[in-house]
Scaffold this motif. Structure first.
Motif, short mmCIF file in Angstrom:
data_model
loop_
_atom_site.label_atom_id
_atom_site.label_comp_id
_atom_site.label_asym_id
_atom_site.label_seq_id
_atom_site.Cartn_x
_atom_site.Cartn_y
_atom_site.Cartn_z
N ILE A 186 0.86 -1.18 0.00
CA ILE A 186 0.00 0.00 0.00
C ILE A 186 0.90 1.23 0.00
O ILE A 186 1.64 1.48 0.95
CB ILE A 186 -0.94 0.01 1.22
CG1 ILE A 186 -1.86 -1.22 1.18
CG2 ILE A 186 -1.76 1.29 1.26
CD1 ILE A 186 -2.79 -1.34 2.38
N HIS A 187 0.82 2.01 -1.08
CA HIS A 187 1.70 3.18 -1.24
C HIS A 187 0.87 4.46 -1.12
O HIS A 187 0.38 5.01 -2.11
CB HIS A 187 2.40 3.11 -2.60
CG HIS A 187 3.16 1.84 -2.81
ND1 HIS A 187 4.34 1.57 -2.15
CD2 HIS A 187 2.91 0.75 -3.58
CE1 HIS A 187 4.79 0.38 -2.51
NE2 HIS A 187 3.94 -0.14 -3.38
N ALA A 188 0.71 4.93 0.11
CA ALA A 188 -0.13 6.10 0.36
C ALA A 188 0.69 7.32 0.77
O ALA A 188 0.16 8.27 1.33
CB ALA A 188 -1.14 5.76 1.46
N GLU A 189 1.98 7.30 0.43
CA GLU A 189 2.85 8.40 0.87
C GLU A 189 2.44 9.75 0.25
O GLU A 189 2.53 10.80 0.89
CB GLU A 189 4.32 8.11 0.50
CG GLU A 189 4.87 6.83 1.12
CD GLU A 189 4.53 5.59 0.30
OE1 GLU A 189 3.96 5.76 -0.80
OE2 GLU A 189 4.81 4.47 0.77
N VAL A 191 -0.50 10.71 -0.67
CA VAL A 191 -1.90 11.08 -0.45
C VAL A 191 -1.98 12.19 0.58
O VAL A 191 -1.41 12.09 1.67
CB VAL A 191 -2.72 9.86 0.03
CG1 VAL A 191 -4.16 10.26 0.31
CG2 VAL A 191 -2.67 8.75 -1.01
N ALA A 313 -3.79 3.83 -4.29
CA ALA A 313 -2.66 3.34 -3.50
C ALA A 313 -2.80 1.87 -3.14
O ALA A 313 -1.83 1.23 -2.75
CB ALA A 313 -2.52 4.16 -2.22
#
Length: 384
Positions: A186-189, A191, A313
């Motif tokens: 999960i790549h929510a950097e 956001v 993400a």
């Protein structure tokens, strides 16, 4: 009160919105950009679409006590992404108003309902099964690419079906999120929480844009979205009158078009999630799942760009797996209803295969052609 906050209703509504946004939000970005839209315009489009889907999903579901879920026109957005190149934003808005006005005319005069009255239940069920088939198959293709993640979700789902059937889908989704987070998938950097604001665009009208963009937008919305959308309702036993549903989606389009609400219609795939037994064993209570989906639509509208980035993400395999698991029961029930009557079996099979094929002719998707071919087979084949 406890029924209103049922975990299964809330989860079904969330998954419906999750699937809708992750599968087509990028197309809306492309459509707005094609008309020369700025970042503010793109945010406004997502705001208008979210507000419109919230109002129609919640309002119609509560009024008819049926799981009526609306959506933006995905094939319409794809058409706009190509057709709006070089078209001024004001003319694009004029085309949106024209398409929504035609939808209102169809609803007010009952033209759409008159056509759908001649569709047998077996063909409606076959249409639904064909529309959903690719989501069922995507579950197993994602299993080959992410064996641990999807395999665990698969196992938890069927364990839930055995011992906790109401919570099978929520549990599978929770396990998928935990495994994806633990694996760094999960790549929510990037956001960030950003509130979308409506941007008014005064419409202008050009005959070439109305014919070249507005009319095709109306046709693909009705044929590729509203036809399978109503078929989903009918296949699940809901006899909600079509005319008010079509009329109100068209009126919503008229009100929100100046802000980027290009077209609203009945949902099919995401609606099937809210109509599945996983949402509620009692069909009379499944409308609550659509109400929750409407609430999530409201948040996706208010925080449009943020929500789209957040959904993006999530790993694609997780989204494909949870969609396929949530729709397994509906696909099975639809196939059973489609093939039950031997006299209509061949026509239903043609409808199912043509719809599942993903064929496209003259810019109109496979759902329309599958239904049309099924009706033709039903007409020419002798009744035994």
């Amino acid at each position: 009160m406890r029924r209103l906050f049922s975990v299964s209703h809330l989860t079904a509504g969330f998954i419906a919105v999750l699937v809708g946004y992750t599968s087509s939000a990028a197309i809306v970005f492309q459509a707005a950009s094609a008309a020369g839209g700025s970042a503010e315009h793109i945010g406004s489009w997502l705001w208008a679409l979210g507000i419109g889907m919230f109002a129609t999903s919640v309002g119609l579901s509560l009024w008819f006590k049926a799981p009526v879920l609306t959506a933006w026109s995905t094939p319409g957005a794809a058409l706009l992404a190509v057709g709006l190149s070089g078209v001024p934003m004001s003319e694009a808005i004029g085309a949106f108003l024209f398409a929504s006005a035609l939808i209102v005319v169809c609803g007010v005069f009952g033209l759409f309902e008159a056509i759908m009255r001649h569709v047998p239940k077996s063909l409606a069920a076959a249409l639904l099964a064909g529309v959903l088939a690719r989501f069922g198959m995507a579950l197993f293709t994602s299993l080959s690419s992410e064996l641990l993640l999807v395999g665990a979700m698969f196992a938890v789902y069927f364990a839930g079906r055995r011992w906790l059937p109401r919570y099978a889908v929520p549990l599978a989704f929770l396990v998928g999120l935990l495994l994806a987070a633990a694996s760094g998938m999960i790549h929510a950097e990037a956001v960030s929480l950003t509130l979308a604001l409506p941007v008014w665009t005064t419409p202008t009208f050009s005959l070439t844009t109305l014919i070249g963009v507005g009319l095709p937008l109306f046709i693909v919305t009705m044929a590729s979205q509203n036809v399978p959308g109503l078929a989903v309702l009918r296949a699940n036993g809901y006899q909600t009158p079509a005319s008010p549903l079509i009329t109100w989606t068209g009126v919503t389009g008229l009100l929100l078009a100046p802000f980027g609400g290009f077209a609203f219609n009945l949902a099919a795939i995401t609606a099937a999630i809210c109509m599945s037994p996983a949402a509620d064993p009692d069909p009379a209570q499944r409308y609550r799942a659509s109400v929750w989906a409407g609430v999530f639509y409201l948040f996706t509208g208010l925080f449009g760009a943020t929500v789209a980035a957040l959904f993006g993400a999530l790993p694609a395999a997780l989204v494909a797996a949870i969609a396929g698991l949530a729709l397994l029961g509906t696909i099975g029930n639809s196939l059973g209803a489609a093939l039950a009557d031997e006299r209509e079996r061949e026509a239903a099979l043609v409808t199912f295969l043509a719809t599942a094929s993903g064929m496209s002719l003259f810019g109109i998707g496979s759902a329309f052609w599958g239904l049309l071919l099924g009706l033709l087979v039903l007409k020419v084949m002798p009744t035994r």
